[in-house]
Every structure is written in C-alpha cells, then in structure tokens.
Design an enzyme around this catalytic site. Sequence first.
Site, PDB file in Angstrom:
ATOM      1  N   ARG A   2      -0.370   6.263  -5.277  1.00 48.62           N
ATOM      2  CA  ARG A   2      -0.538   5.079  -6.307  1.00 48.62           C
ATOM      3  C   ARG A   2      -0.574   5.387  -7.925  1.00 48.62           C
ATOM      4  O   ARG A   2      -1.168   5.952  -8.641  1.00 48.62           O
ATOM      5  CB  ARG A   2      -2.524   5.353  -5.632  1.00 48.62           C
ATOM      6  N   CYS A  60      -0.153   2.345   5.047  1.00 48.74           N
ATOM      7  CA  CYS A  60      -0.469   3.400   4.529  1.00 48.74           C
ATOM      8  C   CYS A  60      -2.495   3.104   4.378  1.00 48.74           C
ATOM      9  O   CYS A  60      -2.009   4.139   3.289  1.00 48.74           O
ATOM     10  CB  CYS A  60       0.415   3.014   3.506  1.00 48.74           C
ATOM     11  N   ARG A 104     -14.599  -4.428   0.459  1.00 50.98           N
ATOM     12  CA  ARG A 104     -14.108  -3.355   1.046  1.00 50.98           C
ATOM     13  C   ARG A 104     -15.077  -1.637  -0.001  1.00 50.98           C
ATOM     14  O   ARG A 104     -14.922  -0.966   0.946  1.00 50.98           O
ATOM     15  CB  ARG A 104     -12.903  -3.152   0.823  1.00 50.98           C
ATOM     16  N   GLU A 118      -0.446  -6.639   2.989  1.00 51.91           N
ATOM     17  CA  GLU A 118      -1.763  -6.413   2.738  1.00 51.91           C
ATOM     18  C   GLU A 118      -2.732  -7.975   2.898  1.00 51.91           C
ATOM     19  O   GLU A 118      -3.624  -7.597   2.256  1.00 51.91           O
ATOM     20  CB  GLU A 118      -2.201  -5.493   1.410  1.00 51.91           C
ATOM     21  N   ARG A 171       4.840   2.982  -5.981  1.00 52.34           N
ATOM     22  CA  ARG A 171       4.170   1.379  -5.484  1.00 52.34           C
ATOM     23  C   ARG A 171       3.786   1.425  -6.830  1.00 52.34           C
ATOM     24  O   ARG A 171       3.517   1.749  -7.489  1.00 52.34           O
ATOM     25  CB  ARG A 171       2.548   1.274  -4.753  1.00 52.34           C
ATOM     26  N   HIS A 203     -11.857   9.504  -8.989  1.00 48.04           N
ATOM     27  CA  HIS A 203     -10.918  10.107  -8.803  1.00 48.04           C
ATOM     28  C   HIS A 203     -11.360  11.233  -7.729  1.00 48.04           C
ATOM     29  O   HIS A 203     -10.655  11.994  -7.537  1.00 48.04           O
ATOM     30  CB  HIS A 203     -11.318  10.675 -10.267  1.00 48.04           C
ATOM     31  N   ASN A 256      -6.120  -1.297   4.224  1.00 49.58           N
ATOM     32  CA  ASN A 256      -6.884  -1.322   3.682  1.00 49.58           C
ATOM     33  C   ASN A 256      -7.898  -2.711   3.061  1.00 49.58           C
ATOM     34  O   ASN A 256      -8.524  -3.151   2.823  1.00 49.58           O
ATOM     35  CB  ASN A 256      -7.564  -0.528   2.633  1.00 49.58           C
ATOM     36  N   ASP A 257      -6.477  -3.214   2.239  1.00 51.71           N
ATOM     37  CA  ASP A 257      -6.473  -4.997   1.570  1.00 51.71           C
ATOM     38  C   ASP A 257      -5.934  -5.846   3.072  1.00 51.71           C
ATOM     39  O   ASP A 257      -7.121  -6.975   2.710  1.00 51.71           O
ATOM     40  CB  ASP A 257      -5.952  -4.536   0.825  1.00 51.71           C
TER      41      ASP A 257
HETATM   42  C1  PEP Z   1      -4.040  -1.078   1.447  1.00 50.82           C
HETATM   43  O1  PEP Z   1      -5.239  -1.721   0.612  1.00 50.82           O
HETATM   44  O2  PEP Z   1      -4.374  -0.090   2.514  1.00 50.82           O
HETATM   45  C2  PEP Z   1      -3.999   0.183   0.372  1.00 50.82           C
HETATM   46  C3  PEP Z   1      -3.434   1.525   0.951  1.00 50.82           C
HETATM   47  O3  PEP Z   1      -3.883  -0.174  -1.083  1.00 50.82           O
HETATM   48  P1  PEP Z   1      -5.271   0.280  -1.805  1.00 50.82           P
HETATM   49  O4  PEP Z   1      -6.242   1.298  -1.208  1.00 50.82           O
HETATM   50  O5  PEP Z   1      -4.479   1.520  -2.709  1.00 50.82           O
HETATM   51  O6  PEP Z   1      -5.467  -0.811  -2.520  1.00 50.82           O
HETATM   52 MG    MG Z   2      -4.594  -2.346  -1.496  1.00 55.15          MG
END
Ligand code: PEP
Ligand code: MG
Length: 609
Positions: free
Chosen positions: A313, A522, A485, A451, A353, A209, A474-475
Amino acid sequence: MTDGADTGAPAGRAASATVTVAGLATSRGFAAGPAFVYSKDSVLSVPEYAIPDSAVDAEIARYRAARAETRRQVEELVAKFKSDTDGLASDVLSNHLLLVDDPTADAAVERRISVEHLNAEAAIRHTADDFRAIFAKMRDPYLRERQRDVEDVENRLLRVLLDRGESAFDRISKPVVVVADDLTPSETVTLPRDLILGFATNRGSTTSHVALLARALGIPAVVGLGDVTSRVQPGDFLLLDGTKGAVTVNPDEQARAAFDALARRERELRAQLVENRAASGAAPAVRLCANAQPGVSLADLSAYGAQGIGLYRSEYLWLGGAADPGEEEQTAAYVEAARAAAQLGDGARVVFRALDIGGDKVQRGQHPYEANPFLGNRSIRFLLSHRDVFRTQLRAILRASAQGPSSVMFPMVATVQELREANNELRRAMDALAAEGVPFDEHIPHGVMVEVPSAALNADAFARECDFFSIGTNDLVQYTMAADRANERVSYLYQPANPAVVKLVDMAVGAARAAGIPVSVCGESASDPVLGVLWVGLGVTELSMSASYIPAVRKTLQAVSADEARDLAERVRGYGSSRSAAEIYADCRALVVSKVPQLGEMQSFLTAG
Ligand code: PEP
Ligand code: MG
C-alpha cells in the site's frame, strides 16, 4: 486491578462502572487485561515560575543538560530502530533529531530563561507553542504535520527536566491494553510491542497506522470507539474483542473468566499455528502473501511465513506525513520492499500498488471537499488527473524493480480506457528511464485491481491488456452492496459471501483463467480461512492478507484438498442467488471446521461472512 506503576492508576480510586463500548473491529482476536490510558495532557502539565537573576546560569545549564540527554535518547532510538529495519521509525526519529538541534529554537529557549527569567520548562513550553503556531499556519500538509514532531520533542525535553522517565510508555512493565485517543506514527513505533495485549482508540479507521500495525503484528485492536478514553480509568480491567469491535470495561467475574479462558486458548492456538508453519502437510498450491506498507519490517513478514508481498500500500508514504514524497524518497522505500520480498523465498515478489489516495485515505489539506469521496477522485482517477504524481511514482517503482522482483498494479480501475492510459504512462516512464540509462525490469508485470463491479463484469476485456488481476474484496463488497466499508451502522451489509459478490469474483477469476493470467485476492476476506477456501475453489492462485493471518489460512489449505475446494465452489455456484451470505458462509465453514477442528474453536479467525 493492577498497580499504578504499570497502568498509571492512582491508588485507592474507585473503578469505572461496567460498560460495553462499540467501535470498529480492526484487528481480530481477544485481549483481556488492565487498561493503560495514554493521555498526552498528563505528560504536558508543566510548572511555570520566575527565576531570580542569580539562578539564570544554573537554569540554562539545566536546560542544556536536558537537551543533551534528549539528544542521547533520540540517537539511541534511531540506532535501535535502524537495526529493526523499521524505516518509518527512523524517519520519524530523524525529524526529531533535527528539531533537537534547531539553533533558532535553542536560542529562543535560552533567551526566555535569561531575558524573561522563566524556568526552563516554561521556556520550552512557550517556545514549542510558537513553533507549533508557525507550523499550524503552513499550507503544506507535510510541514503542518511537523507540529506533532514539535510536540514529541517538547514532551521528551520536559520529561527529562521533570524526571518523568523517557516516555509515558516506559511505565508499562506488565502486559496492558493501550487505551488512547489516537496514536501518532511516532507514538506507535516506540511502543513496547511485547507488552501490548490490545489497542482501543477513540478515533482512527481500519486503515489507520495503528490498525495496520496491529494486524501485521497480530495484536487485537478496536478503533473508532468515540469516547472510550473518558469511560476507562487507568487500571480498569478490559475485555477487548477485536473480532466484533467491542470493549467491555470492568466486567463481572464470570464474564471475565469466560473471556480470559477464550483469549488464552486463542493465543495458544495461534502460537501453535505459527510454530507449525513448516510442519506436516503439503504446501498449498496457492501462494500466501502478506499485505504490507512502508515501515513494516521483513521480520514481521517472515515470522508468519509470507511468500511475498501481494499488496504494497504505497499511499502510506503520503499519509505518513510527506506531502508528495519525491522520486528519491519513494525509490528508497520501494527498494527496501523489493529487497525484502526477494528474501521471502522462491518466486517471491512485491506487488506495488500505485497510489490509492482518496476515499478514507486522504492527505490532509490536499483534497478538495467531495460529497462522496469513496465515489470520487480516488486512486487511478486521481493519478490520471495528476500525471506528474503518477509519473514520479512509476519511475520510482521501475527503479526499484532493478533491485528485486517487482510488479505494479493499478487500483480502482473502472474502464478499459483507464487501464490503457495507465499502461501508456508505464510505457512512457520505461522509455524515459531507458533513455537516461537507468536500469529497471523491462518485463515488470502490470496488473489491475478488480474492486469496482464494472471491472469484474468486463473482466475479459481487462484481462487482454494486463498481466494479472488482484481482487480487492474490501472495495468490491463496498461498491457491490453500496455499504460504506468504514461505517459500522451498515456493517451488516458487509458480506463478502453474498451471492452477488461471489458471482463477481467468479467472473473475474474465470476471465483470468481464460486469458491465462494469475489472479489473487488481496482484500481482508483472504485472511478468513473459510472465504480463502471458497476463493481458491473458484480458481484464485494467490491470497494476500495481513501477515499474522497467514498461518491459519495455510493450515486450512493444507487440510482441504484442491478437489474439495473446487467441489465446494461448484456447489456454491449451483446455489445461484437462492442462498443468503450467511448460508453460503455456513456451508463453507462446515467444510473448513470438519478439516481443521481447531479453527472452529478459534472464533477470531472466522468472520461472520
Ligand atoms: C481492497 O479494496 O480490497 C484492497 C485490498 O484495497 P484497500 O483495502 O487498500 O482499499
Ligand atoms: Mg481497495
């Protein structure tokens, strides 16, 4: 060193030795300032003594006055956060009001004073201990989490009785770097945001958070520092590097002066970018949106010029405490976001999402042990194996879609069959609502998060069965490079500009273009102007990021023309696999810095690629 009133530093104490502690970079930027070490223990130490018969009435009166004052304080906070439209804060605080008014707890405290002859502080402490023990045994994680609320209310009552001021954070009257073990949502929402230079916490992940709040507000933060609270004393001078993920305690004068100048300049440049957001330069052809979650206020998004919420999210409704938020609770949160998005200008919308639970985002006590949770029953896999949860969420999203422009997207889809199943559930939820006469947007766009490498490789097939793509780098980086990650020991492999990742992004974008559907990025890479330009050059139509990074990306996309971005992407495509991530990043960086020299100076905006 600063005085104790601001930081809790005892007078005459020797400062800690110079040391640098490494953690997870979670909100980019530099902060230099005195440490405010937040320790729950110091607040909790209370006297315990027996009172004579003759003092019982006075002690009960003392307790009742403290309870009334506590109630007044919480009500004041509820009112304050209502006007800030911060849903999370008022939720947390409403729970506190229920506890303050709890007749069982009240009777237990008074009984301890009148029958056991305990002083009010000790009576409160023992009663709170009993309540905590009951909540600790609860199977339901939401109820178990109520222990924190008990602790918050107990602290507030004790502070009133001990005349310690409203909250530990009230002692902050000058800008400080907050050092803490971790911060609960209720602690985070009551922080004096204007006086926080940075956050350094022992625990927490990049999705905790405090991390999300820091990024949304543009406050540098480093989390996962291990034992930083034991290495820092109140008033120690800290240099916090939220870009590399390091905190230096009591640096020498030279290091401090250099860092200070850097932090000051960085703040100036950031402020200029925010101020200039409406100024010269054509609006970029791509939409720049914010990533958000329940509790982030509209004001936080519009201050940075977000043109929509590109990633909502939703899982934070689950992680924030509630075991399974029901349809009504979810609908209320989504409606708030849909209405907020509608106010972010022409064409703005919120992309909900579906629940991305699992991986590092787990609801306590709800997930059976998995050896590899990032490869386990996460996101769409969880939803398809918990259809009741999925259906309830889709109903809530659809109901919100009647109140403001909304889309829905499915996370971590790996096969077209999963997408079909998700689409079927969406259709069923629509049919059910239609039969009940409940309004919703019948044309709500439904998209896929790209992703997982299989989704990028088979993107053409996915594009035929959805309305948009959103690339979660990110994923995508994590799964392409097989690098966790959240593990700083393999962070050198975390390379969004690696040619393998670039190829996958290019495939997804190519498939989207061929099918005529929009495609956004994103993941956090969208917030780096250098990578943002590369993604736009490849054909991405929207970038969505933590709100505070939007101004720098906008400035870059105003300065770099669409043709220049396309040429850059063409050049990078031409490299094939022959260049490293660092070389590709350097190439893109050179273009960006030649167009926006101030970004070259702003180290916190450009990542290592
Ligand atoms: C991602 O995986 O890039 C993404 C935006 O989702 P999260 O970071 O919430 O897994
Ligand atoms: Mg993700």
